[in-house]
Write an enzyme that holds these catalytic residues in place. Structure first.
Site, PDB file in Angstrom:
ATOM      1  N   ASP A   6      -4.455  33.261 -19.946  1.00 29.36           N
ATOM      2  CA  ASP A   6      -3.647  33.041 -18.751  1.00 29.36           C
ATOM      3  C   ASP A   6      -3.959  34.149 -17.736  1.00 29.36           C
ATOM      4  O   ASP A   6      -4.093  35.317 -18.085  1.00 29.36           O
ATOM      5  CB  ASP A   6      -2.153  33.052 -19.115  1.00 29.36           C
ATOM      6  CG  ASP A   6      -1.294  32.493 -17.995  1.00 29.36           C
ATOM      7  OD1 ASP A   6      -0.710  31.417 -18.184  1.00 29.36           O
ATOM      8  OD2 ASP A   6      -1.206  33.131 -16.915  1.00 29.36           O
ATOM      9  N   ILE A   7      -4.056  33.758 -16.473  1.00 30.27           N
ATOM     10  CA  ILE A   7      -4.440  34.710 -15.424  1.00 30.27           C
ATOM     11  C   ILE A   7      -3.311  35.711 -15.129  1.00 30.27           C
ATOM     12  O   ILE A   7      -3.567  36.802 -14.635  1.00 30.27           O
ATOM     13  CB  ILE A   7      -4.865  33.939 -14.147  1.00 30.27           C
ATOM     14  CG1 ILE A   7      -5.820  34.733 -13.303  1.00 30.27           C
ATOM     15  CG2 ILE A   7      -3.667  33.462 -13.350  1.00 30.27           C
ATOM     16  CD1 ILE A   7      -6.534  33.910 -12.240  1.00 30.27           C
TER      17      ILE A   7
ATOM     18  N   ASN B 110       5.745  23.523 -20.705  1.00 32.86           N
ATOM     19  CA  ASN B 110       6.631  23.135 -19.614  1.00 32.86           C
ATOM     20  C   ASN B 110       6.211  21.758 -19.099  1.00 32.86           C
ATOM     21  O   ASN B 110       5.014  21.471 -19.009  1.00 32.86           O
ATOM     22  CB  ASN B 110       6.541  24.161 -18.477  1.00 32.86           C
ATOM     23  CG  ASN B 110       6.969  25.557 -18.916  1.00 32.86           C
ATOM     24  OD1 ASN B 110       7.982  25.711 -19.585  1.00 32.86           O
ATOM     25  ND2 ASN B 110       6.194  26.560 -18.545  1.00 32.86           N
TER      26      ASN B 110
ATOM     27  N   GLN C  72       7.100  23.065 -14.500  1.00 28.85           N
ATOM     28  CA  GLN C  72       5.650  23.033 -14.745  1.00 28.85           C
ATOM     29  C   GLN C  72       4.930  23.228 -13.421  1.00 28.85           C
ATOM     30  O   GLN C  72       5.132  22.454 -12.482  1.00 28.85           O
ATOM     31  CB  GLN C  72       5.255  21.684 -15.370  1.00 28.85           C
ATOM     32  CG  GLN C  72       3.764  21.553 -15.648  1.00 28.85           C
ATOM     33  CD  GLN C  72       3.395  20.192 -16.253  1.00 28.85           C
ATOM     34  OE1 GLN C  72       4.231  19.291 -16.313  1.00 28.85           O
ATOM     35  NE2 GLN C  72       2.163  20.048 -16.680  1.00 28.85           N
TER      36      GLN C  72
ATOM     37  N   HIS D 295      -0.678  21.828 -20.844  1.00 29.89           N
ATOM     38  CA  HIS D 295      -1.152  23.089 -21.436  1.00 29.89           C
ATOM     39  C   HIS D 295      -0.071  23.650 -22.327  1.00 29.89           C
ATOM     40  O   HIS D 295       1.111  23.564 -22.029  1.00 29.89           O
ATOM     41  CB  HIS D 295      -1.533  24.108 -20.355  1.00 29.89           C
ATOM     42  CG  HIS D 295      -0.508  24.303 -19.285  1.00 29.89           C
ATOM     43  ND1 HIS D 295      -0.298  23.396 -18.261  1.00 29.89           N
ATOM     44  CD2 HIS D 295       0.393  25.293 -19.079  1.00 29.89           C
ATOM     45  CE1 HIS D 295       0.664  23.826 -17.471  1.00 29.89           C
ATOM     46  NE2 HIS D 295       1.116  24.976 -17.950  1.00 29.89           N
ATOM     47  N   LEU D 296      -0.510  24.201 -23.444  1.00 27.30           N
ATOM     48  CA  LEU D 296       0.398  24.877 -24.365  1.00 27.30           C
ATOM     49  C   LEU D 296       0.179  26.372 -24.204  1.00 27.30           C
ATOM     50  O   LEU D 296      -0.948  26.865 -24.373  1.00 27.30           O
ATOM     51  CB  LEU D 296       0.087  24.435 -25.804  1.00 27.30           C
ATOM     52  CG  LEU D 296       1.107  24.838 -26.867  1.00 27.30           C
ATOM     53  CD1 LEU D 296       2.439  24.122 -26.638  1.00 27.30           C
ATOM     54  CD2 LEU D 296       0.573  24.521 -28.261  1.00 27.30           C
ATOM     55  N   HIS D 297       1.245  27.086 -23.834  1.00 29.87           N
ATOM     56  CA  HIS D 297       1.178  28.545 -23.771  1.00 29.87           C
ATOM     57  C   HIS D 297       1.326  29.084 -25.198  1.00 29.87           C
ATOM     58  O   HIS D 297       2.285  28.720 -25.901  1.00 29.87           O
ATOM     59  CB  HIS D 297       2.340  29.113 -22.956  1.00 29.87           C
ATOM     60  CG  HIS D 297       2.404  28.713 -21.519  1.00 29.87           C
ATOM     61  ND1 HIS D 297       2.050  29.559 -20.487  1.00 29.87           N
ATOM     62  CD2 HIS D 297       2.821  27.562 -20.922  1.00 29.87           C
ATOM     63  CE1 HIS D 297       2.239  28.956 -19.323  1.00 29.87           C
ATOM     64  NE2 HIS D 297       2.713  27.739 -19.555  1.00 29.87           N
TER      65      HIS D 297
HETATM   66  P1  AMP Z   1       3.225  26.332 -16.066  1.00 29.44           P
HETATM   67  O1  AMP Z   1       4.302  26.931 -15.219  1.00 29.44           O
HETATM   68  O2  AMP Z   1       3.666  26.037 -17.465  1.00 29.44           O
HETATM   69  O3  AMP Z   1       2.566  25.148 -15.388  1.00 29.44           O
HETATM   70  O4  AMP Z   1       2.138  27.476 -16.247  1.00 29.44           O
HETATM   71  C1  AMP Z   1       0.952  27.544 -15.538  1.00 29.44           C
HETATM   72  C2  AMP Z   1       0.239  28.791 -16.006  1.00 29.44           C
HETATM   73  O5  AMP Z   1      -1.088  28.735 -15.546  1.00 29.44           O
HETATM   74  C3  AMP Z   1       0.836  30.109 -15.492  1.00 29.44           C
HETATM   75  O6  AMP Z   1       1.180  30.940 -16.598  1.00 29.44           O
HETATM   76  C4  AMP Z   1      -0.300  30.714 -14.654  1.00 29.44           C
HETATM   77  O7  AMP Z   1      -0.363  32.108 -14.742  1.00 29.44           O
HETATM   78  C5  AMP Z   1      -1.519  30.045 -15.253  1.00 29.44           C
HETATM   79  N1  AMP Z   1      -2.667  29.914 -14.366  1.00 29.44           N
HETATM   80  C6  AMP Z   1      -2.700  29.446 -13.106  1.00 29.44           C
HETATM   81  N2  AMP Z   1      -3.945  29.448 -12.629  1.00 29.44           N
HETATM   82  C7  AMP Z   1      -4.733  29.936 -13.626  1.00 29.44           C
HETATM   83  C8  AMP Z   1      -6.131  30.178 -13.751  1.00 29.44           C
HETATM   84  N3  AMP Z   1      -6.979  29.933 -12.750  1.00 29.44           N
HETATM   85  N4  AMP Z   1      -6.591  30.685 -14.915  1.00 29.44           N
HETATM   86  C9  AMP Z   1      -5.744  30.944 -15.929  1.00 29.44           C
HETATM   87  N5  AMP Z   1      -4.423  30.728 -15.879  1.00 29.44           N
HETATM   88  C10 AMP Z   1      -3.924  30.240 -14.734  1.00 29.44           C
END
Ligand code: AMP
Length: 121
Positions: free
Chosen positions: A35-36, A92, A99, A105-107
């Site tokens: 995750d970024i 989410n 979301q 995506h699974l965190h």
């Molecule tokens: P969600 O709120 O569950 O949709 O989470 C989206 C996640 O994607 C967040 O934790 C962001 O930090 C992550 N994210 C967004 N853009 C990128 C990216 N380019 N590379 C890696 N993670 C990302």
């Protein structure tokens, strides 16, 4: 419900190679990357390669092979990163789930003691 996938979302761009990522693991059906904006020492996102917008979309419409490939990737990620003391997996979905990226995506979050998922009453 009908699921409406937006192929311009940022994870679709990562899958097409248009945006770089820090890959942790990849197989035929899934990609895992850091995750970024990590919220703990371990914060990896596992995504299916198919166009599924959310966990319920994936569970209802992905093939058994896609689902098996996805969970195999989850297993490999947990083997690769340090989650020996435990972790949290979060998916989410849509508005109420807050979301941000509309590609399932699974965190996988861990590497340190986490707080409670929701405030205790
Ligand atoms: P969600 O709120 O569950 O949709 O989470 C989206 C996640 O994607 C967040 O934790 C962001 O930090 C992550 N994210 C967004 N853009 C990128 C990216 N380019 N590379 C890696 N993670 C990302």
């Amino acid at each position: 419900m009908a699921f409406d996938y937006d192929s311009e979302n940022i994870f679709a761009k990562i899958l097409r190679g248009e945006i770089p990522n820090r890959t942790v693991y990849e197989n035929e059906h899934a990609l895992a990357f850091e995750d970024i904006r990590p919220q703990a020492p371990v914060h990896v996102l596992v995504i299916p390669k198919g166009p599924y917008m959310s966990l319920d979309h994936f569970a209802q419409e992905a093939s058994p092979e896609e689902q098996a490939g996805f969970f195999a990737a989850v297993g490999e990620v947990c083997r690769k990163v340090d989650v020996s003391h435990g972790f949290r997996a979060i998916a989410n979905a849509r508005l109420h789930g807050v979301q941000d990226v509309p590609h399932f995506h699974l965190h996988i979050i861990g590497g340190a003691q986490l707080g409670r998922m929701l405030p205790a009453d």
